[in-house]
Structures are given as structure tokens and as C-alpha cells.
Design a protein around this motif. Structure first.
Motif, PDB file in Angstrom:
ATOM      1  N   ASP A  33       6.276 -12.825 -26.797  1.00 38.45           N
ATOM      2  CA  ASP A  33       5.965 -13.646 -25.593  1.00 38.45           C
ATOM      3  C   ASP A  33       6.834 -13.188 -24.454  1.00 38.45           C
ATOM      4  O   ASP A  33       6.451 -13.143 -23.362  1.00 38.45           O
ATOM      5  CB  ASP A  33       5.791 -14.909 -26.104  1.00 38.45           C
ATOM      6  N   GLU A  34       8.266 -13.167 -24.641  1.00 38.12           N
ATOM      7  CA  GLU A  34       9.365 -13.155 -23.497  1.00 38.12           C
ATOM      8  C   GLU A  34       9.112 -12.016 -23.107  1.00 38.12           C
ATOM      9  O   GLU A  34       9.079 -11.710 -21.711  1.00 38.12           O
ATOM     10  CB  GLU A  34      10.672 -13.322 -24.133  1.00 38.12           C
ATOM     11  N   PHE A  35       8.969 -10.829 -23.415  1.00 35.94           N
ATOM     12  CA  PHE A  35       8.602  -9.319 -23.007  1.00 35.94           C
ATOM     13  C   PHE A  35       7.465  -9.269 -22.300  1.00 35.94           C
ATOM     14  O   PHE A  35       7.107  -8.774 -21.150  1.00 35.94           O
ATOM     15  CB  PHE A  35       8.626  -8.439 -24.034  1.00 35.94           C
ATOM     16  N   ALA A  36       6.381  -9.675 -23.030  1.00 34.42           N
ATOM     17  CA  ALA A  36       4.929  -9.840 -22.214  1.00 34.42           C
ATOM     18  C   ALA A  36       4.950 -10.697 -21.186  1.00 34.42           C
ATOM     19  O   ALA A  36       4.442 -10.224 -20.058  1.00 34.42           O
ATOM     20  CB  ALA A  36       4.264 -10.461 -23.423  1.00 34.42           C
ATOM     21  N   THR A  37       5.690 -11.736 -21.076  1.00 32.20           N
ATOM     22  CA  THR A  37       5.569 -12.559 -19.753  1.00 32.20           C
ATOM     23  C   THR A  37       6.480 -11.919 -18.661  1.00 32.20           C
ATOM     24  O   THR A  37       5.992 -11.743 -17.507  1.00 32.20           O
ATOM     25  CB  THR A  37       6.475 -13.796 -19.848  1.00 32.20           C
ATOM     26  N   ARG A  38       7.312 -11.064 -18.992  1.00 34.69           N
ATOM     27  CA  ARG A  38       8.089 -10.614 -18.000  1.00 34.69           C
ATOM     28  C   ARG A  38       7.409  -9.102 -17.462  1.00 34.69           C
ATOM     29  O   ARG A  38       7.367  -8.900 -16.127  1.00 34.69           O
ATOM     30  CB  ARG A  38       9.613 -10.046 -18.309  1.00 34.69           C
ATOM     31  N   PHE A  39       7.042  -8.516 -18.275  1.00 34.27           N
ATOM     32  CA  PHE A  39       6.462  -6.973 -17.974  1.00 34.27           C
ATOM     33  C   PHE A  39       4.798  -6.920 -17.767  1.00 34.27           C
ATOM     34  O   PHE A  39       4.166  -5.947 -17.354  1.00 34.27           O
ATOM     35  CB  PHE A  39       7.007  -6.009 -18.786  1.00 34.27           C
ATOM     36  N   GLY A  40       4.127  -7.968 -18.497  1.00 30.21           N
ATOM     37  CA  GLY A  40       2.831  -7.821 -18.450  1.00 30.21           C
ATOM     38  C   GLY A  40       2.062  -8.021 -17.062  1.00 30.21           C
ATOM     39  O   GLY A  40       2.582  -8.819 -16.293  1.00 30.21           O
ATOM     40  N   LEU A  41       0.904  -7.425 -16.985  1.00 26.40           N
ATOM     41  CA  LEU A  41       0.489  -7.670 -15.683  1.00 26.40           C
ATOM     42  C   LEU A  41      -0.983  -8.283 -15.703  1.00 26.40           C
ATOM     43  O   LEU A  41      -1.937  -7.841 -16.376  1.00 26.40           O
ATOM     44  CB  LEU A  41       0.174  -6.188 -14.866  1.00 26.40           C
ATOM     45  N   GLY A  42      -1.223  -9.306 -14.847  1.00 26.77           N
ATOM     46  CA  GLY A  42      -2.457  -9.676 -14.605  1.00 26.77           C
ATOM     47  C   GLY A  42      -3.351  -9.478 -13.481  1.00 26.77           C
ATOM     48  O   GLY A  42      -3.051  -8.204 -13.188  1.00 26.77           O
ATOM     49  N   ALA A  95      -0.416  -3.048 -19.107  1.00 23.94           N
ATOM     50  CA  ALA A  95      -1.113  -3.784 -19.844  1.00 23.94           C
ATOM     51  C   ALA A  95      -0.905  -5.299 -19.595  1.00 23.94           C
ATOM     52  O   ALA A  95       0.172  -5.623 -18.981  1.00 23.94           O
ATOM     53  CB  ALA A  95      -0.617  -3.540 -21.328  1.00 23.94           C
ATOM     54  N   PRO A  96      -2.018  -6.103 -19.791  1.00 23.43           N
ATOM     55  CA  PRO A  96      -1.768  -7.567 -19.258  1.00 23.43           C
ATOM     56  C   PRO A  96      -0.833  -8.230 -20.507  1.00 23.43           C
ATOM     57  O   PRO A  96      -0.684  -7.620 -21.762  1.00 23.43           O
ATOM     58  CB  PRO A  96      -3.194  -8.029 -19.463  1.00 23.43           C
ATOM     59  N   PRO A  97      -0.230  -9.377 -20.327  1.00 25.55           N
ATOM     60  CA  PRO A  97       0.579 -10.159 -21.269  1.00 25.55           C
ATOM     61  C   PRO A  97       0.131 -10.241 -22.806  1.00 25.55           C
ATOM     62  O   PRO A  97       0.887 -10.022 -23.705  1.00 25.55           O
ATOM     63  CB  PRO A  97       0.770 -11.516 -20.645  1.00 25.55           C
ATOM     64  N   ALA A  98      -1.245 -10.384 -22.785  1.00 20.44           N
ATOM     65  CA  ALA A  98      -1.880 -10.698 -24.186  1.00 20.44           C
ATOM     66  C   ALA A  98      -1.691  -9.358 -25.231  1.00 20.44           C
ATOM     67  O   ALA A  98      -1.715  -9.646 -26.093  1.00 20.44           O
ATOM     68  CB  ALA A  98      -3.336 -11.280 -23.941  1.00 20.44           C
ATOM     69  N   VAL A  99      -1.733  -8.314 -24.158  1.00 22.48           N
ATOM     70  CA  VAL A  99      -1.783  -7.030 -25.031  1.00 22.48           C
ATOM     71  C   VAL A  99      -0.430  -6.644 -25.740  1.00 22.48           C
ATOM     72  O   VAL A  99      -0.218  -6.370 -26.715  1.00 22.48           O
ATOM     73  CB  VAL A  99      -2.395  -5.970 -24.255  1.00 22.48           C
ATOM     74  N   LEU A 100       0.654  -6.934 -24.629  1.00 16.93           N
ATOM     75  CA  LEU A 100       2.124  -6.830 -24.706  1.00 16.93           C
ATOM     76  C   LEU A 100       2.732  -7.629 -25.974  1.00 16.93           C
ATOM     77  O   LEU A 100       3.519  -7.300 -26.785  1.00 16.93           O
ATOM     78  CB  LEU A 100       2.912  -6.807 -23.517  1.00 16.93           C
ATOM     79  N   ALA A 101       2.210  -8.832 -26.064  1.00 21.66           N
ATOM     80  CA  ALA A 101       2.566 -10.002 -26.695  1.00 21.66           C
ATOM     81  C   ALA A 101       2.520  -9.440 -28.256  1.00 21.66           C
ATOM     82  O   ALA A 101       3.467  -9.896 -29.188  1.00 21.66           O
ATOM     83  CB  ALA A 101       1.948 -11.155 -26.602  1.00 21.66           C
TER      84      ALA A 101
END
Length: 236
Positions: A96-105, A85-91
Motif C-alpha cells: 500500500d505505501e508504494f502504491a499510494t506514492r507511485f500509483g496514478l489515478g 499503473a493505478p494504486p490498486a494494481v501496484l498494491a
């Protein structure tokens, strides 16, 4: 399988963490394959967005199930809802911290990790004896070759079938089912394969599906199905 390697191709003796130990299964891959009466493998569809990968993969999945085989399908869009999932979905759920680290663009390094994750999953599925279909743009040759290595290290040479769905970009743009090419050309989507990012076509795919107006997705799926029969992945 080489006993000095774990199924992802990493050396068991040179792992960064000595606390991570590979545990051999009591039920082996061979047991599972005999039980299913088929050989576990990965059929990897690659090609431009709109080339027909997902449609052909779904048709092949249907043919396999109708034949009595055990198959599963991973699709590029679907895994972006969860595993990759991209950062926007995980956030939304994780912050935000988790999404930035593990989300994929869709940058080159994010695409690399996207394919690495999927490659690891397909390797596990093939090891369970499943005929695993994967439909991803996967634009970089190096990333596809790494997945091949993972799959074949876990099993044997020939367990990875690269299928190049070779549809001209002009045809893909005409289809443009999701309107992505229009957005990419307008500059609304960055890092879009074929427009602002490169696509590295396979040099020696196991199956090369060239575009033909008279060939239906079912025809092309049947071509792959017949190849799996000839290779002994499934029996008559």
C-alpha cells in the motif's frame, strides 16, 4: 540539440542534484536515423475517449511497418497496466505505501504525471530513431505542450506531430465501447474527460482529423502517413 540542455529540456548546469550527470551516447541519434533510413519523431494522438485514437494509431502503425519503417505504439490503456499503473494494481505486488506514492489515478495532478512519464518515454524512443505513436486522451494543453518541448529539445523542431482526433462527444457516447460514458454520467467514474473533467482541444495541431461518416480509420491513418512522407520522416 542545445548542449546546455538534457533531452528532457532541463538545464544540465542547474540540476537539483549535481551528482546526476548527463552522459552523451557513443552512437548518436543521427547514426541511428541513418541506419534506419528515417527520422525519429513522436506522433501524438489526442481526443476524447472513444474518438478513435487507438484504432487510427494502430492502422498507422500497420502502414508504417508494411512500408518498412521502424515504429512503436504506446496506448493509453496499455501503459496503465505498468508504467502508469493505478494504486490498486501496484498494491498487489508492492504494498500500500508504494502504491499510494507511485500509483496514478485520474485527478488533474495524476494526469499531469501520467503524460510526463509517457512524454519522457516517447522522447527516448524518438531519440533512438523510432517513429513513436502515442494515443492518449491527454486532456490538458499544457501537458501536451510540455511533451512537445521535451521531444523537440531532444531532436529538432518538427519532431512532434500533434494529431487531434476531433470526434463529437455525442458520437463518442454512442460508441462507448467500454461503457465508460454511461458510468461517468451515472456518477460511477469521477474525473472523466468530457463529462466531469474538461478537455482542452489543440489550438494548432499538425493534423486535424474531423469526424466524417465516410472516412475509415485506414483513410485517416493514410492521411497521417502521407504527411510523414511529405515531412521527410520516412522516404518513398
Amino acid at each position: 540539440m542545445n548542449e546546455s540542455l538534457s533531452p528532457n529540456g532541463a538545464s544540465k548546469d542547474n540540476d537539483v542534484s549535481k551528482d546526476i550527470v548527463w552522459h552523451e551516447d557513443t552512437v548518436t541519434r543521427e547514426h541511428r536515423e541513418v541506419n534506419l533510413d528515417q527520422r525519429g519523431c513522436v506522433v501524438w494522438f489526442t481526443g476524447l475517449s472513444g474518438c478513435g485514437k487507438s484504432t487510427i494509431a494502430n492502422e498507422l502503425d500497420r502502414l508504417l511497418i508494411e512500408h518498412g519503417a521502424a515504429s512503436t505504439l504506446l496506448d493509453g490503456d496499455n501503459v496503465r497496466h505498468g508504467l502508469c499503473a493505478p494504486p490498486a494494481v501496484l498494491a498487489v505486488e508492492h504494498g500500500d505505501e508504494f502504491a499510494t506514492r507511485f500509483g496514478l489515478g485520474f485527478s488533474a495532478i495524476d494526469r499531469e504525471e501520467n503524460i510526463r512519464r509517457i512524454g519522457a518515454v516517447t522522447t527516448l524512443m524518438a531519440s533512438a530513431g523510432l517513429i513513436t505513436l502515442a494515443a492518449f486522451v491527454s486532456p490538458y494543453r499544457r501537458d501536451r505542450d510540455r511533451v512537445r518541448k521535451m521531444v523537440e529539445t531532444s531532436g529538432q523542431e518538427g519532431d512532434f506531430f500533434e494529431v487531434f482526433v476531433d470526434t463529437p462527444i455525442e458520437v463518442c457516447q454512442q460508441r462507448d465501447p467500454k461503457g465508460l460514458y454511461k458510468k461517468a454520467i451515472a456518477g460511477e467514474i469521477k474525473n472523466f474527460t468530457g463529462i466531469s473533467d474538461p478537455y482542452e482541444a489543440p489550438e494548432k495541431p499538425e493534423i486535424h482529423l474531423t469526424h466524417r461518416e465516410d472516412a475509415t480509420p485506414t483513410d485517416q491513418a493514410k492521411e497521417i502517413f502521407d504527411a510523414l512522407l511529405r515531412c521527410g520522416v520516412i522516404s518513398h
